[in-house]
Design an enzyme around this catalytic site. Structure first.
Site, mmCIF file in Angstrom:
data_model
loop_
_atom_site.group_PDB
_atom_site.id
_atom_site.type_symbol
_atom_site.label_atom_id
_atom_site.label_comp_id
_atom_site.label_asym_id
_atom_site.label_seq_id
_atom_site.Cartn_x
_atom_site.Cartn_y
_atom_site.Cartn_z
ATOM 1 N N GLU A 167 0.826 -1.217 0.000
ATOM 2 C CA GLU A 167 0.000 0.000 0.000
ATOM 3 C C GLU A 167 0.857 1.262 0.000
ATOM 4 O O GLU A 167 1.641 1.486 0.935
ATOM 5 C CB GLU A 167 -0.920 0.001 1.223
ATOM 6 C CG GLU A 167 -1.863 1.198 1.212
ATOM 7 C CD GLU A 167 -2.960 1.123 2.285
ATOM 8 O OE1 GLU A 167 -3.245 0.021 2.789
ATOM 9 O OE2 GLU A 167 -3.514 2.175 2.609
ATOM 10 N N LYS B 173 -7.848 -0.548 11.126
ATOM 11 C CA LYS B 173 -7.177 -0.941 9.868
ATOM 12 C C LYS B 173 -5.936 -0.068 9.673
ATOM 13 O O LYS B 173 -4.879 -0.540 9.258
ATOM 14 C CB LYS B 173 -8.138 -0.801 8.686
ATOM 15 C CG LYS B 173 -7.645 -1.445 7.396
ATOM 16 C CD LYS B 173 -6.733 -0.561 6.574
ATOM 17 C CE LYS B 173 -6.271 -1.257 5.286
ATOM 18 N NZ LYS B 173 -5.347 -0.432 4.496
ATOM 19 N N ASP C 78 3.512 -14.459 11.627
ATOM 20 C CA ASP C 78 2.199 -14.881 11.153
ATOM 21 C C ASP C 78 1.223 -13.714 11.315
ATOM 22 O O ASP C 78 0.755 -13.431 12.412
ATOM 23 C CB ASP C 78 1.775 -16.085 12.007
ATOM 24 C CG ASP C 78 0.411 -16.630 11.655
ATOM 25 O OD1 ASP C 78 -0.372 -15.915 11.003
ATOM 26 O OD2 ASP C 78 0.121 -17.766 12.055
ATOM 27 N N HIS D 181 -2.288 10.890 0.169
ATOM 28 C CA HIS D 181 -2.474 9.648 -0.572
ATOM 29 C C HIS D 181 -2.399 9.865 -2.074
ATOM 30 O O HIS D 181 -1.886 9.031 -2.803
ATOM 31 C CB HIS D 181 -3.853 9.055 -0.259
ATOM 32 C CG HIS D 181 -3.829 8.039 0.821
ATOM 33 N ND1 HIS D 181 -3.875 6.704 0.578
ATOM 34 C CD2 HIS D 181 -3.743 8.171 2.163
ATOM 35 C CE1 HIS D 181 -3.842 6.054 1.725
ATOM 36 N NE2 HIS D 181 -3.756 6.924 2.693
HETATM 37 P P1 NDP Z 1 8.034 -23.652 16.006
HETATM 38 O O1 NDP Z 1 7.109 -24.802 15.803
HETATM 39 O O2 NDP Z 1 9.076 -23.470 14.993
HETATM 40 O O3 NDP Z 1 8.633 -23.748 17.483
HETATM 41 C C1 NDP Z 1 9.601 -22.859 17.963
HETATM 42 C C2 NDP Z 1 10.960 -23.466 17.758
HETATM 43 O O4 NDP Z 1 11.948 -22.533 18.120
HETATM 44 C C3 NDP Z 1 11.136 -24.711 18.580
HETATM 45 O O5 NDP Z 1 11.649 -25.693 17.754
HETATM 46 C C4 NDP Z 1 12.153 -24.300 19.619
HETATM 47 O O6 NDP Z 1 13.046 -25.322 19.881
HETATM 48 C C5 NDP Z 1 12.908 -23.201 18.903
HETATM 49 N N1 NDP Z 1 13.545 -22.246 19.816
HETATM 50 C C6 NDP Z 1 14.856 -21.950 19.813
HETATM 51 N N2 NDP Z 1 15.145 -21.038 20.743
HETATM 52 C C7 NDP Z 1 14.003 -20.749 21.370
HETATM 53 C C8 NDP Z 1 13.665 -19.856 22.427
HETATM 54 N N3 NDP Z 1 14.580 -19.092 23.035
HETATM 55 N N4 NDP Z 1 12.385 -19.778 22.817
HETATM 56 C C9 NDP Z 1 11.431 -20.526 22.212
HETATM 57 N N5 NDP Z 1 11.695 -21.403 21.217
HETATM 58 C C10 NDP Z 1 12.965 -21.517 20.793
HETATM 59 O O7 NDP Z 1 7.243 -22.290 16.051
HETATM 60 P P2 NDP Z 1 6.037 -21.849 16.946
HETATM 61 O O8 NDP Z 1 5.635 -22.908 17.908
HETATM 62 O O9 NDP Z 1 6.403 -20.518 17.482
HETATM 63 O O10 NDP Z 1 4.876 -21.707 15.896
HETATM 64 C C11 NDP Z 1 4.844 -20.626 15.000
HETATM 65 C C12 NDP Z 1 4.292 -21.084 13.680
HETATM 66 O O11 NDP Z 1 3.084 -21.797 13.885
HETATM 67 C C13 NDP Z 1 3.966 -19.953 12.779
HETATM 68 O O12 NDP Z 1 4.569 -20.194 11.527
HETATM 69 C C14 NDP Z 1 2.438 -20.007 12.636
HETATM 70 O O13 NDP Z 1 2.045 -19.601 11.366
HETATM 71 C C15 NDP Z 1 2.137 -21.457 12.863
HETATM 72 N N6 NDP Z 1 0.819 -21.818 13.372
HETATM 73 C C16 NDP Z 1 -0.119 -20.885 13.774
HETATM 74 C C17 NDP Z 1 -1.338 -21.271 14.263
HETATM 75 C C18 NDP Z 1 -2.294 -20.213 14.740
HETATM 76 O O14 NDP Z 1 -1.964 -19.056 14.827
HETATM 77 N N7 NDP Z 1 -3.545 -20.543 15.084
HETATM 78 C C19 NDP Z 1 -1.700 -22.686 14.358
HETATM 79 C C20 NDP Z 1 -0.630 -23.577 13.979
HETATM 80 C C21 NDP Z 1 0.570 -23.140 13.484
HETATM 81 P P3 NDP Z 1 12.683 -26.567 20.800
HETATM 82 O O15 NDP Z 1 11.819 -27.445 20.007
HETATM 83 O O16 NDP Z 1 13.997 -27.151 21.121
HETATM 84 O O17 NDP Z 1 11.975 -26.029 22.012
#
Ligand code: NDP
Length: 421
Positions: free
Chosen positions: A76, A256, A272, A369
């Site tokens: 935009e 918005k 996200d 704009h």
């Molecule tokens: P991930 O599944 O990638 O989990 C976070 C990862 O980061 C883990 O593997 C964790 O490692 C690692 N990590 C490393 N350092 C850190 C730290 N300091 N603190 C926390 N984690 C750390 O991502 P999210 O669980 O955050 O999920 C985000 C994604 O999920 C987005 O892409 C979103 O689009 C999607 N999503 C969204 C939904 C919704 O909004 N309703 C539903 C489902 C998915 P370790 O495993 O070792 O802990």
């Protein structure tokens, strides 16, 4: 069209099918190839190519005393300029101050058709320790980082629903996936040990225990325009903010405008934005009616602004680590934590809102704009960079600025040979 097992094909196979079935020509294939990345295939399914949206940087941000350059991804026109302008307006009062709460995201196990909700509440309450332990055992690495399930809440809803809410400190991640796996472990525990079945278990995007609040205080004198006193502008901004509290139609557009800035940073940092959007709009209805998220008031010759937003974002997680542009955004922002990212996002929302309200209640939104709109229209009808400046000036003078007018202006300039290099 036969696309059976399309997803089982490798990239070349998928492309060949699309080419054959949809009649893609050489130009289409060249466009697809030009923007294709290796990472795309790792991130989403049925990957074709990358879709490009411009990234700009907003300037003039002073957040908790630190200067920030803010990457913004948006299609935009005028969003980056407005954010920079709003941020500049806050400088007269020392910039923007931000406070963040602890980061507790919420997941819910939803139980339906509960015959005796009081009995269920009592049973769940008695087993709180086991429930939290079950959640934490399902993701021990987050517990090692000092996070994990911290507390639970039980809500009796209408229509015989009961929601078991579990609050999880997800540290540097947004945490959707880790929350969902913890919840599924809880579901198994509820079934096996408490003989309770659930309808579903998933995070809630209304993360109202993970909030960031930005405030600013601007001397009204600094808002003076050629036509209006600073006090008048400030009073009108406060009125505009009040209008968004009382009228959902106004609130939707007010919010918005805030999300113009918020989403642009959320996208630039690989986060996200649907989660941010749904969380924010749900939060805007927290008083039972959809309302403007910001509040502007005139207090002692200052315009005082405040914006609180839920922050379902991460510094790691999802595709952030493997997205080089998200990593570049962290570098541009000079941030090393999700807390700092939250501070930037809410500040951009506040500055964006200030710029929009200021324009609306003084000169009107269209003036700023239209300059950018003229540029978009002219580029759309084939103007070159060399033609742009003069064509833009001419187009801004016509009574109705549209594609037809853009074509006419360009044709006239070309016929008259008036283009100066
Ligand atoms: P991930 O599944 O990638 O989990 C976070 C990862 O980061 C883990 O593997 C964790 O490692 C690692 N990590 C490393 N350092 C850190 C730290 N300091 N603190 C926390 N984690 C750390 O991502 P999210 O669980 O955050 O999920 C985000 C994604 O999920 C987005 O892409 C979103 O689009 C999607 N999503 C969204 C939904 C919704 O909004 N309703 C539903 C489902 C998915 P370790 O495993 O070792 O802990």
């Amino acid at each position: 069209m036969n696309l059976n097992h399309f997803y089982k094909q490798k990239y070349a196979g998928r492309l060949a099918i699309l080419q054959a079935q949809l009649g893609l020509d050489e130009q289409d294939l060249e466009l697809i190839a030009r923007s294709r990345t290796i990472k795309g295939d790792q991130i989403i399914e049925n990957y074709l190519t990358d879709f490009s949206i411009p990234e700009g940087v907003a300037v003039n941000f002073l957040i908790n005393g630190q200067e920030k350059v803010v990457p913004m991804v948006t299609e935009e026109p005028s969003v980056v300029a407005a954010a920079s302008h709003g941020a500049k307006m806050t400088l007269a009062g020392g910039g923007i101050q931000v406070q963040v709460t602890e980061r507790l995201m919420m997941g819910q196990v939803l139980m339906a058709k509960v015959p005796d909700s009081d009995q269920l509440v009592s049973q769940l309450t008695q087993h709180e320790t086991e429930i939290l332990k079950t959640a934490n055992d399902a993701h021990p690495s987050i517990v090692k980082r000092g996070g994990g399930a911290k507390k639970m809440r039980i809500r009796k809803l209408t229509h015989q629903f009961v929601s078991l809410d579990i609050f999880i400190d997800t540290k540097e991640a947004m945490g959707a996936n880790m929350i969902n796996s913890m919840l599924e472990a809880v579901v198994t525990y509820l079934q096996s040990d408490l003989q309770q079945n659930s309808l579903m278990a998933v995070l809630s995007n209304l993360s109202d225990e993970c909030l960031a609040t930005a405030t600013c205080q601007i001397p009204v004198t600094s808002l003076t325009t050629n036509q209006l006193s600073g006090k008048t502008v400030a009073d009108r901004i406060a009125l505009a903010s009040l209008a968004a509290q009382v009228d959902p139609y106004r609130a939707a557009t007010h919010n918005k405008g805030i999300m113009n800035g918020v989403d642009a940073v959320v996208m630039a940092t690989g986060n996200d934005w649907r989660s941010m959007e749904s969380g924010t709009h749900a939060y805007a209805s927290k008083n039972g009616q959809y309302q403007g998220l910001s509040d502007w008031q005139v207090v002692d010759d200052n315009l005082v602004g405040k914006l609180t937003l839920p922050m379902p974002v991460g510094f790691v997680g999802g595709s952030i680590k493997i997205n080089p542009q998200a990593q570049l955004a962290h570098k541009l922002l000079q941030i090393n934590s999700v807390k700092e990212l939250e501070e930037v996002i809410v500040s951009v929302g506040l500055a964006q809102n200030l710029a929009a309200l200021n324009a609306l209640v003084s000169e009107g939104i269209q003036r700023g704009h239209m300059h950018l709109q003229a540029k978009s229209l002219l580029l759309g009808v084939g103007a070159t960079n060399a033609e742009l400046t003069q064509a833009q000036l001419a187009l801004e003078k016509v009574p109705v600025m549209d594609v037809r007018a853009a074509k006419q202006v360009l044709k006239k300039l070309r016929n008259e040979g008036e283009i100066n290099e």
